[in-house]
Write a protein that holds these residues in place. Structure first.
Motif, PDB file in Angstrom:
ATOM      1  N   THR A 226       0.804  -1.234   0.000  1.00 47.59           N
ATOM      2  CA  THR A 226       0.000   0.000   0.000  1.00 47.59           C
ATOM      3  C   THR A 226       0.829   1.272   0.000  1.00 47.59           C
ATOM      4  O   THR A 226       0.301   2.347   0.235  1.00 47.59           O
ATOM      5  CB  THR A 226      -0.934   0.000   1.222  1.00 47.59           C
ATOM      6  OG1 THR A 226      -0.128  -0.208   2.389  1.00 47.59           O
ATOM      7  CG2 THR A 226      -1.949  -1.107   1.131  1.00 47.59           C
ATOM      8  N   GLY A 227       2.133   1.126  -0.258  1.00 47.65           N
ATOM      9  CA  GLY A 227       2.925   2.338  -0.426  1.00 47.65           C
ATOM     10  C   GLY A 227       3.343   2.984   0.878  1.00 47.65           C
ATOM     11  O   GLY A 227       3.240   2.389   1.956  1.00 47.65           O
ATOM     12  N   GLY A 228       3.789   4.218   0.778  1.00 51.35           N
ATOM     13  CA  GLY A 228       4.381   4.910   1.919  1.00 51.35           C
ATOM     14  C   GLY A 228       3.435   5.899   2.573  1.00 51.35           C
ATOM     15  O   GLY A 228       2.308   6.096   2.136  1.00 51.35           O
ATOM     16  N   TYR A 229       3.949   6.519   3.643  1.00 48.95           N
ATOM     17  CA  TYR A 229       3.091   7.365   4.475  1.00 48.95           C
ATOM     18  C   TYR A 229       3.548   8.826   4.467  1.00 48.95           C
ATOM     19  O   TYR A 229       3.296   9.572   5.412  1.00 48.95           O
ATOM     20  CB  TYR A 229       3.054   6.816   5.906  1.00 48.95           C
ATOM     21  CG  TYR A 229       4.425   6.518   6.495  1.00 48.95           C
ATOM     22  CD1 TYR A 229       5.168   7.495   7.139  1.00 48.95           C
ATOM     23  CD2 TYR A 229       4.978   5.242   6.391  1.00 48.95           C
ATOM     24  CE1 TYR A 229       6.419   7.236   7.658  1.00 48.95           C
ATOM     25  CE2 TYR A 229       6.230   4.953   6.909  1.00 48.95           C
ATOM     26  CZ  TYR A 229       6.953   5.960   7.547  1.00 48.95           C
ATOM     27  OH  TYR A 229       8.199   5.685   8.054  1.00 48.95           O
ATOM     28  N   GLY A 230       4.214   9.219   3.372  1.00 49.94           N
ATOM     29  CA  GLY A 230       4.744  10.582   3.302  1.00 49.94           C
ATOM     30  C   GLY A 230       3.681  11.655   3.489  1.00 49.94           C
ATOM     31  O   GLY A 230       3.990  12.783   3.880  1.00 49.94           O
ATOM     32  N   ASN A 231       2.438  11.319   3.238  1.00 49.05           N
ATOM     33  CA  ASN A 231       1.381  12.327   3.378  1.00 49.05           C
ATOM     34  C   ASN A 231       1.080  12.680   4.833  1.00 49.05           C
ATOM     35  O   ASN A 231       0.237  13.537   5.084  1.00 49.05           O
ATOM     36  CB  ASN A 231       0.096  11.860   2.685  1.00 49.05           C
ATOM     37  CG  ASN A 231       0.076  12.262   1.218  1.00 49.05           C
ATOM     38  OD1 ASN A 231       0.935  13.021   0.775  1.00 49.05           O
ATOM     39  ND2 ASN A 231      -0.886  11.757   0.478  1.00 49.05           N
ATOM     40  N   VAL A 232       1.772  12.041   5.769  1.00 50.78           N
ATOM     41  CA  VAL A 232       1.629  12.464   7.159  1.00 50.78           C
ATOM     42  C   VAL A 232       2.064  13.934   7.267  1.00 50.78           C
ATOM     43  O   VAL A 232       1.625  14.662   8.149  1.00 50.78           O
ATOM     44  CB  VAL A 232       2.457  11.554   8.105  1.00 50.78           C
ATOM     45  CG1 VAL A 232       3.951  11.756   7.880  1.00 50.78           C
ATOM     46  CG2 VAL A 232       2.098  11.798   9.559  1.00 50.78           C
ATOM     47  N   SER A 236       3.502  16.709   0.316  1.00 52.11           N
ATOM     48  CA  SER A 236       4.584  15.816  -0.084  1.00 52.11           C
ATOM     49  C   SER A 236       4.446  15.602  -1.572  1.00 52.11           C
ATOM     50  O   SER A 236       3.516  16.100  -2.198  1.00 52.11           O
ATOM     51  CB  SER A 236       4.481  14.473   0.648  1.00 52.11           C
ATOM     52  OG  SER A 236       3.486  13.669   0.042  1.00 52.11           O
ATOM     53  N   THR A 237       5.375  14.853  -2.135  1.00 50.55           N
ATOM     54  CA  THR A 237       5.262  14.564  -3.559  1.00 50.55           C
ATOM     55  C   THR A 237       4.322  13.388  -3.792  1.00 50.55           C
ATOM     56  O   THR A 237       4.081  13.000  -4.930  1.00 50.55           O
ATOM     57  CB  THR A 237       6.635  14.228  -4.171  1.00 50.55           C
ATOM     58  OG1 THR A 237       7.106  13.022  -3.573  1.00 50.55           O
ATOM     59  CG2 THR A 237       7.626  15.339  -3.948  1.00 50.55           C
ATOM     60  N   ASN A 238       3.824  12.804  -2.711  1.00 49.57           N
ATOM     61  CA  ASN A 238       2.874  11.695  -2.869  1.00 49.57           C
ATOM     62  C   ASN A 238       1.561  12.179  -3.476  1.00 49.57           C
ATOM     63  O   ASN A 238       1.218  13.352  -3.383  1.00 49.57           O
ATOM     64  CB  ASN A 238       2.558  11.067  -1.501  1.00 49.57           C
ATOM     65  CG  ASN A 238       3.712  10.225  -0.998  1.00 49.57           C
ATOM     66  OD1 ASN A 238       4.760  10.161  -1.616  1.00 49.57           O
ATOM     67  ND2 ASN A 238       3.513   9.585   0.126  1.00 49.57           N
TER      68      ASN A 238
END
Lengths: 644, 223, 261
Positions: A226-232, A236-238
């Motif tokens: 399910t990918g990463g959590y950079g949107n915390v 972000s670039t997500n």
């Protein structure tokens, strides 16, 4: 629980071969009796779903997108590494392994990374066979370029959209299996709970995003991709939908979360232009091959530039500080991302930043254009330049690009062993969702490699080992645990809808993002982290008492979706802060201001922190328990990374 | 369904029929135009009447006439079927749609232009073809049916001229799109040749339609 | 330096937005006002502003598709002022910026319209028809493992580049939305071209085009009449050459394949 990484015995180069021989196999006739759930259909998920279905397993694949082809893997621009040594420039599996371990600042597992380097070569072959249109030389052979942090050309690419082309390859393989009926595809379905039966992962609870229907699905094993959590960090670039919900739900059911504070800040993104900003756009790292990073030498000059008294062209060559070339003569503009980002931040903190906010540095192509001509430069970067111009209304052929670091990738994730199984038996995590291969910093063009390695070439072997140990009897959603999980999802949704406060989910998300970026971003210190922890706890309380939503569960309700994701980010954020506080050293993307060399480089503490921090959930608003997996380095010498 | 019906009832199959018949009809236009140029010969219509007599009686031409009928028939039927299907593909339309910002009007109006041409064709067939073939035209000096006089008298009426010239304008736009479109549908798109085909298409459409339109105008104004 | 202009004047706009509760309900245009829109905002950020306003007022926000917001995932799909993805050429909705509009403008926003793309809610549509077309044959049938070395199949650079250009399609559906006939031929032909051009795609070349075209017809898309609205509105510049190539592939497959069905 004891953290057993299950790394096979034997010499590094033979571990994977030996392991593949030693794992148990599922009889071909029995494979169709096993069901596997795969959540997420990006590179890691789609490749796993297709490969497992090809082997004969029954796969149920889930995505919250309207099509598997929209997963955020699609946005990867630069390329994918592979130790092919097609360029005859001294590359090898060991060198890719070594670069990746070093690039990760010695916080990843040797065995995993070596395996990644080994299978990297198969990935390219697989993708070419699928019809992925990689860039080619005039002789018809595959082209390569060099990428940040590497001194060999091992990056395969498809202009500026390698991610899309690789994902379309995996998506086509997945589509073929859907057509064969071996994969049942559930689109617009978001996983909201993991179901654990007798200590083993047995299924998931999903919400149909169109109808709001809550569904339960059972399987013999569950794979989270399910990918990463950079949107915390909010910005972000997500992609906007990227979230931590699936792994976080699993975490709360017993899966350990490893190295959550290891986040990658990418140096070349388009700077923030205002409060309304909803996301940040990456400019591929490949631009650093030809672009030169600089700021004015003096604060005064920068101020006049920002104030509009002078223009870029008015700054003479000797007044420009090409700080990466100056400080790191051997790598120059191609230093790893963490180093490039931190130096950009430093330049801006010194008041030498450019652009209206002063939070930007230049990435200048004037020399490249002079050297190679506009045509050649546009051939290489045309689409990126066009994208930049669309967003900023500035022409990078004439003016240098303005760039600033932004959150891009999360090295942390669910803890997994060598088989990619989490601490919950039967639950696997692949791709960015797990923590395994990038240590404290990921090198460019490694994420695509890892996602596809896990999905095409690792999971198909290792999942069989687990399945072979259980009888091929059907699994159903009859167990009480399914009912319980389903009710928990209902209750949570109703709770979110019934708060009826005054602040929108996005407001909370933005507020969290500010806290994280200011105190748990490019550089961190104990005081800031302590402050952030309290702020997050406060924000979380406010969230659960003052959230505003409209509508119901039984319809397409995008704000409700966001609210559920923000609720999980509000918990994850605190764990990241805890992890950052715990790690009293600087390494890779984790820069603690208290721990730096006299030259402001990250100062590792291998004596005390050469471990994976795996956190165990202990209950709402309870401190999590830390488990340490000591990292053994038998094949590389731990040195301070030097890119000078 | 057999593979043949499946092929020719598929979207591309039908398009291919429209393209082939359309390009075939273009060749007919050339023949028709070249023949009709006899009208301009200042011999009281003798040459024209010889020509029309030949066209009406020669067995090869009479056979080809049926091919032409089939060409028209398929072109019209398949275009109509496609137009109905295409219209049905979007039941709910846009509130605000601005196609003029992305495409020329005539390319979007092929069905309308085709219908106008069809109406013209019916009038034209009744007026000239039917009367020449089944009517009772007086003989000319060579004892051929005097179609020439019928043409001249017809083209002395203003509304007739208007209808003819109008129809040629419709045909011209129909051809500008149709000519290149036929090649595209048959898969004949090439970076080298397509620009040439486009130019030829324009020239073809303008020359053919100007040629046809010149006839009623010539007789109305100069005879 | 418009992109970095702190003095860019904020705008007030009137939005006419299609609202529809679900697939089966009737929809209508509803008018909203948005204030203080920065010209630097993306179009979707402007809609974010509207949605935050609506939510705070207790209204239901407008549902729309989006995700990456950098022009590559193909999720965003708005019909803006009568044009697919709005007035700027070669641009997805998410990359359209408000500097393309002026203070006081009225902007009409509708979902893609085609029977094959039913509306989920408001501006969000169901484009799963595209997935089903790909499932009908938009792949090369190779299993994982056991493939030849990547450099064993040399591909001339111009062919590789052409295949790449076709492969840049992001499946947004603007071609269908813009086409008078709601035809999906640009989308379908892009995939057929990519695989027909590459040596790897030769094995299944005939069955692929036959099956994909059959599925395309079954989904209820219209037929191409070579108007070119699709290519004109395509945000990634997929060329009409692909449609010609697909036609050629189709004709030759039908003429020479041994498929009697």
């Amino acid at each position: 629980m004891n953290l057993d990484s299950k790394i096979p015995e034997g010499p590094l180069a033979e571990k994977w071969e030996k392991h593949k021989f030693n794992v148990k196999l599922v009889n071909p006739a029995n494979k169709r009796k096993y069901d596997v759930i795969i959540v997420g259909t990006g590179l890691a998920g789609a490749s796993a779903a297709a490969s497992l279905a090809e082997l004969g397993y029954n796969v149920k694949a889930f995505t919250y997108h309207d099509s598997p082809r929209r997963a955020h893997s699609i946005a990867a621009q630069g390329g994918i590494n592979a130790a092919k040594n097609y360029q005859n420039d001294g590359d090898s599996v060991f060198r890719l392994f070594y670069d990746t371990i070093k690039g990760g600042d010695y916080r990843s597992r040797e065995a995993n990374v070596y395996r990644l380097a080994q299978v990297s070569v198969n990935i390219i072959d697989q993708c070419v066979a699928q019809g992925v249109p990689f860039a080619r030389e005039y002789g018809g052979l595959l082209a390569n370029r060099s990428f940040g942090g590497a001194q060999v050309s091992r990056t395969f690419y498809a202009r500026g959209q390698t991610g899309q082309q690789l994902l379309l390859g995996a998506y086509s393989a997945l589509s073929r299996q859907i057509a064969y009926g071996k994969v049942k595809m559930y689109t617009r379905s978001e996983m909201l709970e993991l179901v654990v039966v007798d200590g083993k992962a047995r299924g998931i609870v999903t919400r149909n995003l169109i109808t709001g229907e809550i569904e339960t699905h059972a399987a013999h094993a569950v794979v989270l991709a399910t990918g990463g959590y950079g949107n915390v960090f909010y910005l972000s670039t997500n992609a906007k939908y990227c979230n931590v919900t699936a792994p976080w739900r699993a975490h709360k059911k017993g899966a350990y979360f490893a190295n959550p504070c290891f986040t990658q800040i990418h140096p070349t993104c388009i700077p923030v232009s205002g409060d309304y900003q909803s996301k940040l756009t990456l400019m591929s790292e490949s631009l650093r091959n030809d672009g030169r990073v600089w700021v004015p030498k003096t604060k005064e000059m920068a101020e006049r530039l920002r104030g509009g008294q002078i223009r870029v062209a008015d700054i003479p060559e000797e007044e420009r500080d090409y700080f990466l070339e100056r400080k790191y003569p051997s790598f120059g503009n191609l230093v790893p991302r963490d180093v490039a980002s931190r130096n950009a931040k430093q330049a801006c903190d010194e008041g030498r930043g450019v652009g209206s906010t002063g939070l930007a540095v230049y990435l200048d192509f004037a020399d490249a254009i002079k050297r190679e001509g506009v045509d050649k430069v546009s051939q290489k970067y045309g689409n990126l330049f066009a994208m930049y111009e669309k967003i900023t209304a500035e022409n990078p052929y004439e003016l240098p690009m303005r760039i600033y670091p932004a959150v891009h990738y999360t090295m942390g994730g669910l803890w997994v062993d060598y088989n990619l199984m989490t601490s919950i038996p039967g639950l696997y995590a692949t791709g960015e969702c797990n923590f395994s291969d990038h240590g404290a910093n990921r090198l460019g063009a490694s994420a695509l490699m890892q996602g596809l390695a896990d999905g095409y070439f690792v999971i198909p072997y290792t999942i069989g080992d687990y399945l072979a140990q259980m009888p091929p009897t059907p699994v159903t959603t009859q167990h009480a645990a399914f009912k319980e999980a389903e009710e928990a999802v209902h209750a949570r949704t109703q709770k979110l809808l019934s708060i009826k406060g005054t602040r929108t989910p996005n407001e909370f998300h933005k507020a969290l993002g500010h806290i994280m970026w200011d105190h748990c971003g490019m550089s961190r210190n104990a005081e800031g982290l302590q402050f952030a922890k309290q702020e997050i706890q406060k924000l979380r309380r406010e969230f659960w008492s003052d959230l505003k939503l409209t509508g119901t569960n039984e319809e397409l309700n995008q704000m409700l979706e966001i609210a559920g994701r923000v609720a999980d980010f509000l918990e994850l954020g605190e764990l990241m802060v805890d992890d950052a506080l715990n790690r009293k050293e600087s390494c890779g993307g984790h820069f603690r201001e208290e721990y730096q060399t006299p030259e402001n480089e990250a100062l590792r503490d291998d004596e005390n922190f050469a471990y994976v921090a795996a956190w165990e959930w202990t209950g709402d608003n309870q401190p999590e328990t830390l488990h340490k997996e000591e990292l053994q380095f038998e094949n590389v010498k731990l040195t301070q990374r030097s890119y000078k | 369904m057999s593979w043949i019906t499946k092929t020719f009832t598929s979207s591309i199959g039908r398009k291919v029929i429209v393209a082939i018949t359309g390009l075939f009809l273009c060749t007919f236009l050339v023949v028709h135009l070249v023949g009709n140029l006899q009208l301009f010969k200042d011999d009281g219509g003798a040459a024209f009447n010889i020509y029309s007599h030949f066209m009406g009686t020669n067995p090869v031409i009479r056979t080809l006439e049926w091919v032409l009928v089939l060409g028209f028939g398929f072109h019209i039927y398949e275009s109509y079927t496609l137009a109905v299907r295409n219209r049905a593909a979007r039941k709910v339309g846009y509130v605000d749609s601005r196609p003029s910002e992305n495409s020329p009007w005539y390319s979007r109006s092929m069905a309308l232009l085709g219908t106008l041409i069809l109406i013209f064709l019916i009038v034209h067939m009744y007026n000239f073809f039917y009367r020449a073939r089944f009517g009772d035209l007086d003989p000319d000096i060579n004892n051929n049916d005097d179609l020439y006089t019928l043409v001249v008298t017809s083209f002395k009426q203003w509304w007739y001229v208007l209808l003819y010239v109008g129809a040629q304008i419709a045909l011209c736009y129909h051809l500008i799109h149709g000519f290149r479109s036929g090649f595209q549908t048959l898969g004949l798109n090439h970076r080298k040749y397509t620009p040439i085909i486009r130019v030829i298409g324009y020239i073809f459409a303008i020359v053919v339609c100007a040629g046809f339109a010149s006839m009623p105008l010539y007789f109305y104004f100069f005879k | 330096m418009a992109g970095n202009n702190p003095n860019a004047k904020p705008m007030n706009l009137t939005l006419k937005v299609w609202r529809q509760r679900n697939r089966n309900s009737e929809g209508k245009i509803v008018e909203y006002q948005v204030k203080d829109i920065s010209p630097e905002m993306s179009f979707l950020e402007m809609l974010d502003v509207l949605n935050e306003d609506l939510l705070l007022k207790g209204d239901e926000p407008v549902a729309f598709d989006h995700d990456c917001r950098e022009g590559i995932c193909g999720s965003c799909d708005l019909f803006i002022n009568g044009r697919a993805h709005g007035p700027e050429k070669g641009t997805t909705t998410c990359q359209l910026h408000m500097r393309k509009f002026s203070d006081g403008d009225t902007i009409t926003i509708e979902p893609w319209r085609a029977n094959a793309f039913p509306v989920n809610r408001d501006l969000s549509v169901d484009r799963s028809a595209f997935d089903r077309i790909i499932q009908a044959g938009g792949y090369i049938s190779v299993n994982t493992g056991g493939v030849p070395d990547g450099n064993e199949i040399p591909i001339p650079k111009n062919i590789a580049d052409k295949a790449f250009e076709a492969a840049t399609c992001i499946s947004c559906g603007a071609c269908v939305a813009a086409c008078k006939n709601a035809s999906a031929m640009l989308f379908v032909s892009a995939k057929i071209s990519q695989l027909a051009l590459l040596p790897q795609g030769q094995v299944e070349r005939k069955t692929r085009v036959e099956n994909m075209v059959a599925q395309m017809d079954k989904e209820g898309f219209g037929a191409c009449t070579n108007i070119g609205q699709c290519a004109a509105e395509c945000p990634v510049g997929i060329s009409l050459e692909n449609i010609a190539l697909m036609n050629r592939e189709f004709i030759s497959a039908k003429a020479t394949s041994e498929n009697l069905a």
